[in-house]
Motif scaffolding. Structure first.
Motif, PDB file in Angstrom:
ATOM      1  N   ARG A   1      -7.815   9.671  -5.914  1.00  0.00           N
ATOM      2  CA  ARG A   1      -8.289   8.788  -5.215  1.00  0.00           C
ATOM      3  C   ARG A   1      -7.411   9.182  -4.081  1.00  0.00           C
ATOM      4  O   ARG A   1      -7.633   8.242  -3.472  1.00  0.00           O
ATOM      5  CB  ARG A   1      -6.772   7.230  -6.030  1.00  0.00           C
ATOM      6  CG  ARG A   1      -7.425   6.324  -5.672  1.00  0.00           C
ATOM      7  CD  ARG A   1      -6.446   5.346  -7.093  1.00  0.00           C
ATOM      8  NE  ARG A   1      -7.606   5.042  -8.502  1.00  0.00           N
ATOM      9  CZ  ARG A   1      -7.941   3.990  -8.756  1.00  0.00           C
ATOM     10  NH1 ARG A   1      -6.772   3.188  -9.015  1.00  0.00           N
ATOM     11  NH2 ARG A   1      -8.608   3.676  -9.603  1.00  0.00           N
TER      12      ARG A   1
ATOM     13  N   ARG B   1     -13.301   6.790   0.211  1.00  0.00           N
ATOM     14  CA  ARG B   1     -13.406   5.751  -0.537  1.00  0.00           C
ATOM     15  C   ARG B   1     -11.707   5.651  -0.281  1.00  0.00           C
ATOM     16  O   ARG B   1     -11.002   5.118   0.018  1.00  0.00           O
ATOM     17  CB  ARG B   1     -12.932   6.427  -2.329  1.00  0.00           C
ATOM     18  CG  ARG B   1     -12.708   5.277  -3.519  1.00  0.00           C
ATOM     19  CD  ARG B   1     -12.307   6.013  -4.598  1.00  0.00           C
ATOM     20  NE  ARG B   1     -12.471   4.384  -5.712  1.00  0.00           N
ATOM     21  CZ  ARG B   1     -11.578   5.708  -6.992  1.00  0.00           C
ATOM     22  NH1 ARG B   1     -12.136   6.941  -7.259  1.00  0.00           N
ATOM     23  NH2 ARG B   1     -11.478   4.466  -7.906  1.00  0.00           N
ATOM     24  N   ALA B   2     -12.302   3.300  -0.785  1.00  0.00           N
ATOM     25  CA  ALA B   2     -11.129   2.432  -0.476  1.00  0.00           C
ATOM     26  C   ALA B   2      -9.928   3.073  -0.847  1.00  0.00           C
ATOM     27  O   ALA B   2     -10.185   3.480  -2.879  1.00  0.00           O
ATOM     28  CB  ALA B   2     -11.737   1.461   0.167  1.00  0.00           C
ATOM     29  N   LEU B   3      -8.527   2.547  -1.217  1.00  0.00           N
ATOM     30  CA  LEU B   3      -7.888   1.881  -2.041  1.00  0.00           C
ATOM     31  C   LEU B   3      -8.763   0.995  -3.388  1.00  0.00           C
ATOM     32  O   LEU B   3      -9.040  -0.023  -2.194  1.00  0.00           O
ATOM     33  CB  LEU B   3      -6.800   1.700  -1.656  1.00  0.00           C
ATOM     34  CG  LEU B   3      -6.099   3.011  -0.631  1.00  0.00           C
ATOM     35  CD1 LEU B   3      -4.198   2.302  -0.321  1.00  0.00           C
ATOM     36  CD2 LEU B   3      -5.642   4.246  -2.186  1.00  0.00           C
TER      37      LEU B   3
ATOM     38  N   ARG C   1      -8.232  -3.435  -4.622  1.00  0.00           N
ATOM     39  CA  ARG C   1      -8.355  -4.911  -3.772  1.00  0.00           C
ATOM     40  C   ARG C   1      -6.608  -4.584  -3.843  1.00  0.00           C
ATOM     41  O   ARG C   1      -6.221  -4.390  -5.068  1.00  0.00           O
ATOM     42  CB  ARG C   1      -8.917  -5.070  -4.400  1.00  0.00           C
ATOM     43  CG  ARG C   1     -10.043  -5.403  -4.059  1.00  0.00           C
ATOM     44  CD  ARG C   1     -10.792  -5.419  -2.887  1.00  0.00           C
ATOM     45  NE  ARG C   1     -12.186  -5.698  -2.380  1.00  0.00           N
ATOM     46  CZ  ARG C   1     -12.755  -5.361  -0.858  1.00  0.00           C
ATOM     47  NH1 ARG C   1     -12.027  -5.824  -0.274  1.00  0.00           N
ATOM     48  NH2 ARG C   1     -14.088  -5.677  -0.993  1.00  0.00           N
ATOM     49  N   THR C   2      -5.930  -4.974  -3.027  1.00  0.00           N
ATOM     50  CA  THR C   2      -4.596  -6.150  -2.720  1.00  0.00           C
ATOM     51  C   THR C   2      -4.329  -6.185  -3.915  1.00  0.00           C
ATOM     52  O   THR C   2      -3.217  -6.111  -4.203  1.00  0.00           O
ATOM     53  CB  THR C   2      -4.152  -6.618  -1.520  1.00  0.00           C
ATOM     54  OG1 THR C   2      -4.969  -6.209  -0.304  1.00  0.00           O
ATOM     55  CG2 THR C   2      -2.379  -7.073  -1.422  1.00  0.00           C
TER      56      THR C   2
ATOM     57  N   ILE D   1       1.405  -1.013   0.134  1.00  0.00           N
ATOM     58  CA  ILE D   1       0.225  -0.251   0.246  1.00  0.00           C
ATOM     59  C   ILE D   1       1.460   0.871   0.039  1.00  0.00           C
ATOM     60  O   ILE D   1       0.592   1.952  -0.689  1.00  0.00           O
ATOM     61  CB  ILE D   1      -0.800   0.055   0.965  1.00  0.00           C
ATOM     62  CG1 ILE D   1      -1.780  -1.622   0.997  1.00  0.00           C
ATOM     63  CG2 ILE D   1      -1.558   1.341   1.250  1.00  0.00           C
ATOM     64  CD1 ILE D   1      -2.740  -1.392   2.247  1.00  0.00           C
TER      65      ILE D   1
ATOM     66  N   GLY E   1     -11.536   8.924   4.256  1.00  0.00           N
ATOM     67  CA  GLY E   1     -12.622   7.932   3.914  1.00  0.00           C
ATOM     68  C   GLY E   1     -13.796   7.726   3.370  1.00  0.00           C
ATOM     69  O   GLY E   1     -14.238   7.193   3.737  1.00  0.00           O
TER      70      GLY E   1
ATOM     71  N   ARG F   1      -9.429  10.857  -0.924  1.00  0.00           N
ATOM     72  CA  ARG F   1     -10.764  10.411  -0.784  1.00  0.00           C
ATOM     73  C   ARG F   1     -10.517   9.216  -0.430  1.00  0.00           C
ATOM     74  O   ARG F   1     -10.951   9.153   0.870  1.00  0.00           O
ATOM     75  CB  ARG F   1     -11.342  10.134  -1.736  1.00  0.00           C
ATOM     76  CG  ARG F   1     -11.999  11.503  -2.463  1.00  0.00           C
ATOM     77  CD  ARG F   1     -12.924  10.934  -3.990  1.00  0.00           C
ATOM     78  NE  ARG F   1     -14.031   9.910  -3.250  1.00  0.00           N
ATOM     79  CZ  ARG F   1     -15.344   9.406  -3.704  1.00  0.00           C
ATOM     80  NH1 ARG F   1     -15.037   9.619  -5.330  1.00  0.00           N
ATOM     81  NH2 ARG F   1     -16.499   9.519  -3.081  1.00  0.00           N
ATOM     82  N   TRP F   2      -9.428   8.165  -0.210  1.00  0.00           N
ATOM     83  CA  TRP F   2      -8.477   7.973   1.010  1.00  0.00           C
ATOM     84  C   TRP F   2      -8.477   8.317   2.103  1.00  0.00           C
ATOM     85  O   TRP F   2      -8.792   7.364   3.414  1.00  0.00           O
ATOM     86  CB  TRP F   2      -7.616   6.615   0.536  1.00  0.00           C
ATOM     87  CG  TRP F   2      -6.697   6.038   1.639  1.00  0.00           C
ATOM     88  CD1 TRP F   2      -6.811   5.010   1.724  1.00  0.00           C
ATOM     89  CD2 TRP F   2      -5.778   5.939   1.759  1.00  0.00           C
ATOM     90  NE1 TRP F   2      -6.952   3.761   2.542  1.00  0.00           N
ATOM     91  CE2 TRP F   2      -5.582   4.616   2.735  1.00  0.00           C
ATOM     92  CE3 TRP F   2      -4.559   7.456   2.251  1.00  0.00           C
ATOM     93  CZ2 TRP F   2      -4.163   4.970   3.637  1.00  0.00           C
ATOM     94  CZ3 TRP F   2      -3.644   7.028   2.374  1.00  0.00           C
ATOM     95  CH2 TRP F   2      -3.064   5.875   3.913  1.00  0.00           C
TER      96      TRP F   2
END
Length: 259
Positions: A103, A112-114, A116-117, A82, A110, A106-107
């Protein structure tokens, strides 16, 4: 090596790793990234979190909960990816005086999430910016590290459950503790290789900034001096496990690394 000896050795090493990340977290604090609303380096928070994860692992190893410690190793691996993803994304998309990078911003807020791994891993794997160190980081080796972390996290074998109860005799317990130690160091090496390749100034000693803060002219070339604790960690912990990394980082970043 007995189980107790393996555990004591592992706990001591985890403490050293955590102390190093505490120092690095403080050292990079002033490198505020453009393209975000953060007032401190995002890596200050990430590295501080990684230090806490390492201390959590040490506590679990002390209790004999090796399976749980492996689950935190998986978390440590995620944090390494990450942090690399965020730095890559900002370096590619952030510009002074331009709007915030949505992107990442917003992470931070809180909203918007990053990704997926898996997507983050692909983004990092494809980054040409990391070509200087990638040949030293074997893909099959790190795939095996990730697989061990995942197997332990998901209890894919009975032994993994048994490893979480120190009261249960397991012939392979000491071997698993040693393997956890090796995997943890490899995760740290991956993170440092990527972080220092992208941001060589993270290795910088405090001399340059200390002079500026004191209103003095920094000594010529002092921006390329490496913090003693960083040099010591790379020399003593990283280079024996990943020969050639110091030389690759020196060539890529221009920092005055020894070794």
């Amino acid at each position: 090596m007995s189980v107790n000896e393996a555990a004591e050795t592992m706990v001591a090493k985890l403490g050293e790793y955590a102390e190093f990340y505490d120092g690095l977290s403080f050292g990079v604090m002033s490198f505020v990234p453009i393209g975000t609303r953060s007032v401190l380096s995002l890596d200050t928070y990430l590295m501080g979190s990684m230090a806490s994860t390492l201390r959590g692992m040490a506590a679990l190893v002390t209790l004999g909960n090796i399976n749980d410690a492996y689950a935190l190793a998986r978390k440590l691996y995620d944090a390494a990816l990450i942090g690399t993803y965020i730095n890559l994304y900002l370096q590619r998309n952030a510009q002074p005086g331009k709007p915030l990078v949505e992107r990442i911003d917003r992470w931070i807020t809180g909203a918007r999430a990053l990704p997926r791994t898996g997507e983050i891993g692909k983004y990092v794997d494809a980054a040409q910016e990391l070509n200087a160190v990638r040949p030293l980081l074997s893909v099959p080796h790190y795939t095996a590290v990730r697989d061990r972390c995942n197997d332990q996290t998901h209890h894919n074998f009975l032994d993994h459950l048994l490893l979480n109860d120190g009261r249960v005799h397991l012939k392979s317990r000491a071997e698993w503790i040693e393997q956890l130690g090796a995997d943890t160091l490899d995760i740290i090496i991956l993170h440092l290789a990527y972080s220092f390749c992208l941001s060589g100034h993270y290795m910088m000693s405090s001399d340059y900034m200390d002079a500026l803060e004191a209103g003095m002219t920094p000594e010529h070339g002092s921006e390329d001096w490496v913090a003693p604790y960083v040099q010591a960690f790379l020399t003593e912990k990283v280079e024996p496990r990943c020969p050639g990394l110091i030389a690759a980082l020196r060539q890529e970043t221009g920092m005055e690394l020894e070794g």
